[in-house]
Design a protein around this motif. Structure first.
Motif, PDB file in Angstrom:
ATOM      1  N   LYS A  26     -46.534 -35.812  61.188  1.00  0.00           N
ATOM      2  CA  LYS A  26     -47.075 -37.261  61.588  1.00  0.00           C
ATOM      3  C   LYS A  26     -46.157 -37.962  62.184  1.00  0.00           C
ATOM      4  O   LYS A  26     -46.470 -38.574  63.398  1.00  0.00           O
ATOM      5  CB  LYS A  26     -47.764 -37.865  60.285  1.00  0.00           C
ATOM      6  N   ALA A  27     -44.813 -37.903  61.666  1.00  0.00           N
ATOM      7  CA  ALA A  27     -43.621 -38.712  62.321  1.00  0.00           C
ATOM      8  C   ALA A  27     -43.491 -38.770  63.833  1.00  0.00           C
ATOM      9  O   ALA A  27     -43.351 -39.652  64.448  1.00  0.00           O
ATOM     10  CB  ALA A  27     -42.438 -38.625  61.539  1.00  0.00           C
ATOM     11  N   GLU A  58     -49.547 -31.293  57.602  1.00  0.00           N
ATOM     12  CA  GLU A  58     -48.482 -31.418  56.797  1.00  0.00           C
ATOM     13  C   GLU A  58     -49.107 -31.100  55.569  1.00  0.00           C
ATOM     14  O   GLU A  58     -48.519 -30.063  54.751  1.00  0.00           O
ATOM     15  CB  GLU A  58     -47.897 -32.633  56.516  1.00  0.00           C
ATOM     16  N   LYS A  59     -50.245 -31.615  54.990  1.00  0.00           N
ATOM     17  CA  LYS A  59     -50.805 -31.491  53.703  1.00  0.00           C
ATOM     18  C   LYS A  59     -51.608 -29.717  53.711  1.00  0.00           C
ATOM     19  O   LYS A  59     -51.278 -29.056  52.648  1.00  0.00           O
ATOM     20  CB  LYS A  59     -51.911 -32.112  53.328  1.00  0.00           C
ATOM     21  N   TYR A  83     -55.342 -37.762  49.295  1.00  0.00           N
ATOM     22  CA  TYR A  83     -54.220 -38.014  48.829  1.00  0.00           C
ATOM     23  C   TYR A  83     -52.950 -38.073  50.070  1.00  0.00           C
ATOM     24  O   TYR A  83     -53.319 -37.619  51.053  1.00  0.00           O
ATOM     25  CB  TYR A  83     -53.655 -36.685  47.991  1.00  0.00           C
ATOM     26  N   THR A  84     -51.970 -38.725  49.657  1.00  0.00           N
ATOM     27  CA  THR A  84     -50.741 -38.679  50.550  1.00  0.00           C
ATOM     28  C   THR A  84     -50.192 -37.264  50.394  1.00  0.00           C
ATOM     29  O   THR A  84     -50.441 -36.411  49.729  1.00  0.00           O
ATOM     30  CB  THR A  84     -49.755 -39.512  50.124  1.00  0.00           C
ATOM     31  N   VAL A  85     -49.219 -36.854  51.391  1.00  0.00           N
ATOM     32  CA  VAL A  85     -48.645 -35.529  51.199  1.00  0.00           C
ATOM     33  C   VAL A  85     -47.894 -35.258  50.019  1.00  0.00           C
ATOM     34  O   VAL A  85     -47.985 -34.207  49.477  1.00  0.00           O
ATOM     35  CB  VAL A  85     -47.623 -35.574  52.634  1.00  0.00           C
ATOM     36  N   ALA A  86     -47.282 -36.381  49.696  1.00  0.00           N
ATOM     37  CA  ALA A  86     -46.344 -36.142  48.442  1.00  0.00           C
ATOM     38  C   ALA A  86     -47.453 -35.822  47.233  1.00  0.00           C
ATOM     39  O   ALA A  86     -47.129 -34.929  46.362  1.00  0.00           O
ATOM     40  CB  ALA A  86     -45.499 -37.326  48.250  1.00  0.00           C
ATOM     41  N   ASP A 104     -47.937 -32.580  44.702  1.00  0.00           N
ATOM     42  CA  ASP A 104     -47.802 -32.593  43.176  1.00  0.00           C
ATOM     43  C   ASP A 104     -48.871 -31.778  42.597  1.00  0.00           C
ATOM     44  O   ASP A 104     -48.976 -31.423  41.448  1.00  0.00           O
ATOM     45  CB  ASP A 104     -47.816 -33.931  42.636  1.00  0.00           C
ATOM     46  N   LEU A 105     -50.038 -31.653  43.499  1.00  0.00           N
ATOM     47  CA  LEU A 105     -51.323 -31.040  42.967  1.00  0.00           C
ATOM     48  C   LEU A 105     -51.309 -29.353  43.293  1.00  0.00           C
ATOM     49  O   LEU A 105     -52.162 -28.914  42.573  1.00  0.00           O
ATOM     50  CB  LEU A 105     -52.366 -31.699  43.658  1.00  0.00           C
TER      51      LEU A 105
END
Lengths: 529, 130
Positions: free
Chosen positions: A63-64, A73-74, A99-102, A106-107
């Motif tokens: 994304k950046a 990214e996900k 969800y965010t990437v982070a 975590d999931l």
């Protein structure tokens, strides 16, 4: 012969493959995404339950820099986990949209429990890649040269900071701060009584400095002292001595070697070589190996030490450890694509630092049939692999101390879009095929599980120097050797205590310097270090 | 008893070969010899850290002021990142540490990356033959 050395160099070949893949030339042990991914129209990528795009095809679409999006990214994380995560088939395949990437990373983890009912995966991390790629001189860390036991405050328990050991040639040793000393105050803030955020910040800043030359005033109560004293220490880069305190203990029943091994780092090869040479020349009959603060490191060093303990006959053609990936990769490493071959007990020097010890020298050995190991919850990873590998070739391991950390797992840290991810990818098993000790090795007088080891469950003894025959764990090992049983407990402090159940996490002491932005949603600190 | 030397030799050769072509190569004089630092100070540490970082293609390297005072070879490893329990993230590493060596040729101190053979000339650091 051919087979043996082929097995032995497997770890080195893995290293070569990894580094070449990135051509980074650096010491990073990360797997690489430095392949040019196919040009993909990221706008067309969607999540479809049960369907996974090969992760190499959607790597580095970020994304950046607008080469990708949060979704790519996900989806990369999802595909990478589906391919390489040890328990990939236990990940629930969620739509990443909310969800965010982070959060999504975590999931991407199993929710299953271990056989004993504990969380199965306790090691799931991510951190900024530039932070992960920091390189240090072997054994270099920043501080004063003391290592700490942190007891955070909880119901009925006062906060306490105690020195576990100090590094030779460090500011701490120069100031006479040694094992057992209690840090009463830091820059005037009382450790036990601090009860506001500013005070806790002062304590953490003093105990875990980040600036060279930072001066901190410590109020110290030395072991057996009746008064406090003030000491000003200046923070600097300290080089650890990973092998310390080698000694021959003469008892009525024979000579016993003792060795404090704190870290599997490159410079330990020479230290171990010299220590075992000394003990071999002294013709010791047993060895007490103190691994209580050894969290692991270079696995090859554990293999070498296994050889040095058990000797040539016991280790020849035996496996130190076999690496096991998920069932998609029964024969090859999913990251390096190398054919999986077991790691043997390495009988020669590798030359981790040729200035200290060149490669190709036959290692000394003690040819022991049993080993006494001193442990705590900080005994981890490569140290546990050493214990497991020796048990795998029928060397009797007698464990004195606390349950080890329980980490038979490993991973290839893998970067994508500025973050490096750590997701369990492999498990190590010994010559008997055993590697299920995710709850740690447990010392007990009557083992029933394979992860339980005959020995004595005792807590660390900070009231005696390491190597002192009156120190609780070493004393118990010597007692056990003579009596084939554990010594009677004389105080409640000797028993291994359970972790505190309630703790105010806002007022915890913790060293965040090397994990400033570490994401780890699975582990709640117990406050012990 | 020798079960490994050929294998290790092959591995070393593979490492050396693997790294040829990574980055630029500095012209070298083979008569440089191993060296030790004569007057370590914060400036020489900064210069050495920068040189090592350049040779290893990374941004951050930390060494002690005592580096290269006892031996010309320094092993370089990933920083020991820890989790929130204070335990190593990478407790079972299968990667060989990097190695750099301080050399001197004439009055010039050099730093050499063992695997690639690449060298960096040092401007501030003073040294003598080991």
């Amino acid at each position: 012969m051919q087979l043996l050395f082929r097995k032995a160099i497997t770890p080195l070949l893995v290293a070569a493959s990894l580094t070449v893949a990135g051509c980074s030339g650096g010491g990073s042990e990360s797997a690489s995404n430095n392949v040019t991914p196919p040009v993909t129209d990221t706008s067309s990528i969607t999540w479809t339950k049960g369907q996974f795009t090969p992760y190499a095809e959607i790597a580095l679409q970020c994304k950046a820099d607008q080469t990708g999006s949060e979704l790519t990214e996900k989806l990369w994380l999802r595909s990478w986990s589906n391919d390489t995560y040890l328990w990939y088939d236990e990940i629930f395949d969620r739509d990443p949209a909310p969800y965010t990437v982070a959060q999504y990373f975590d999931l991407l983890i199993t929710d299953e429990l271990s056989e004993t009912g504990n969380v199965k995966d306790k090691f799931h991390f991510s951190m900024p890649t530039d932070e992960w790629e920091q390189l240090n001189q072997s054994g270099a860390s920043f501080g004063y040269g003391f290592n700490l036991s942190l007891r955070n405050a909880s119901a009925g328990v006062k906060r306490q900071v105690t020195i576990t050991y100090s590094e030779p040639n460090s500011p701490a040793v120069a100031a006479g701060i040694n094992r057992g000393a209690i840090i009463v105050a830091v820059d005037g803030v009382n450790v036990a009584n601090a009860d506001d955020s500013a005070s806790i910040d002062t304590l953490n800043a003093g105990l875990f400095p980040t600036q060279s030359g930072k001066q901190t005033t410590f109020t110290v109560r030395d072991l057996n002292a009746s008064v406090d004293r003030n000491v000003i220490l200046s923070a600097t880069t300290v080089i650890s001595t990973p092998v310390q305190n080698t000694q021959v203990i003469q008892t009525a029943s024979g000579k016993i070697g003792y060795l404090q091994f704190n870290s599997h780092i490159a410079t330990a090869e020479r230290g171990l070589f010299d220590a075992i040479t000394t003990l071999s020349e002294a013709d010791v009959e047993d060895l007490v190996l103190d691994l209580r603060y050894n969290g692991g490191g270079l696995l090859a060093l554990a293999s070498q030490l296994g050889y040095m303990i058990a000797g040539d006959t016991a280790t020849n053609n035996r496996i130190f450890e076999r690496t096991s990936f998920n069932d998609k990769y029964r024969t090859i490493d999913p990251v390096t694509r190398a054919i999986l071959e077991p790691t043997p007990f390495i009988p020669e020097t590798i030359g981790f630092n040729t200035g200290l010890l060149r490669a190709g020298i036959t290692l000394p050995s003690l040819n022991l049939k049993r080993l006494y190991v001193l442990t705590t919850a900080d005994t981890c990873s490569a140290s546990e692999a050493l214990m497991n590998s020796l048990r795998g070739i029928d060397i009797e391991v007698i464990q004195i101390g606390g349950t080890t950390c329980g980490k038979p797992y490993g991973f290839y840290p893998t970067p994508n879009c500025g973050t490096t991810y750590f997701s369990i990818q492999f498990k190590g098993v010994n010559d008997k095929g055993f590697g299920d000790y995710s709850d740690g090795f447990v010392p007990t007088t009557s083992p029933t599980l394979d992860s339980e080891i005959k020995g004595c469950a005792l807590s660390d003894d900070l009231n005696h120097a390491l190597g002192d025959t009156n120190e609780r764990l070493l004393s118990a090992a010597l007692f056990y050797r003579d009596n084939n049983q554990c010594p009677a407990l004389t105080s409640s402090a000797a028993k291994v205590s359970a972790a505190p159940t309630m703790m105010d996490k806002g007022f915890m002491l913790k060293d965040d310097r090397n994990s400033t932005l570490l994401k780890n949603n699975r582990i709640m600190s117990t406050g012990a270090m | 008893m020798s079960r490994l030397p050929s294998g290790l030799l092959i591995a070393v050769v593979m490492f050396s070969t693997a790294f040829m072509g990574c980055g630029t190569s500095t012209a070298v004089n083979d008569r440089a010899v191993p060296a030790l630092i004569t007057s370590p100070n914060s400036a020489s540490v900064d210069e050495l850290q920068a040189a090592i970082a350049s040779l290893l293609n990374t941004d951050h390297v930390m060494i002690a002021q005592s580096a290269f005072t006892d031996t010309s070879v320094l092993s370089i490893e990933p920083a020991m990142h820890k989790d929130t329990n204070g335990r190593l993230l990478m407790g079972r590493s299968i990667v060989m540490p990097e190695s750099v060596q301080l050399l001197i040729h004439g009055d010039t101190c050099l730093l050499e990356h063992a695997k690639s053979g690449q060298r960096k000339i040092l401007q501030i650091t003073t040294c003598r033959a080991e």
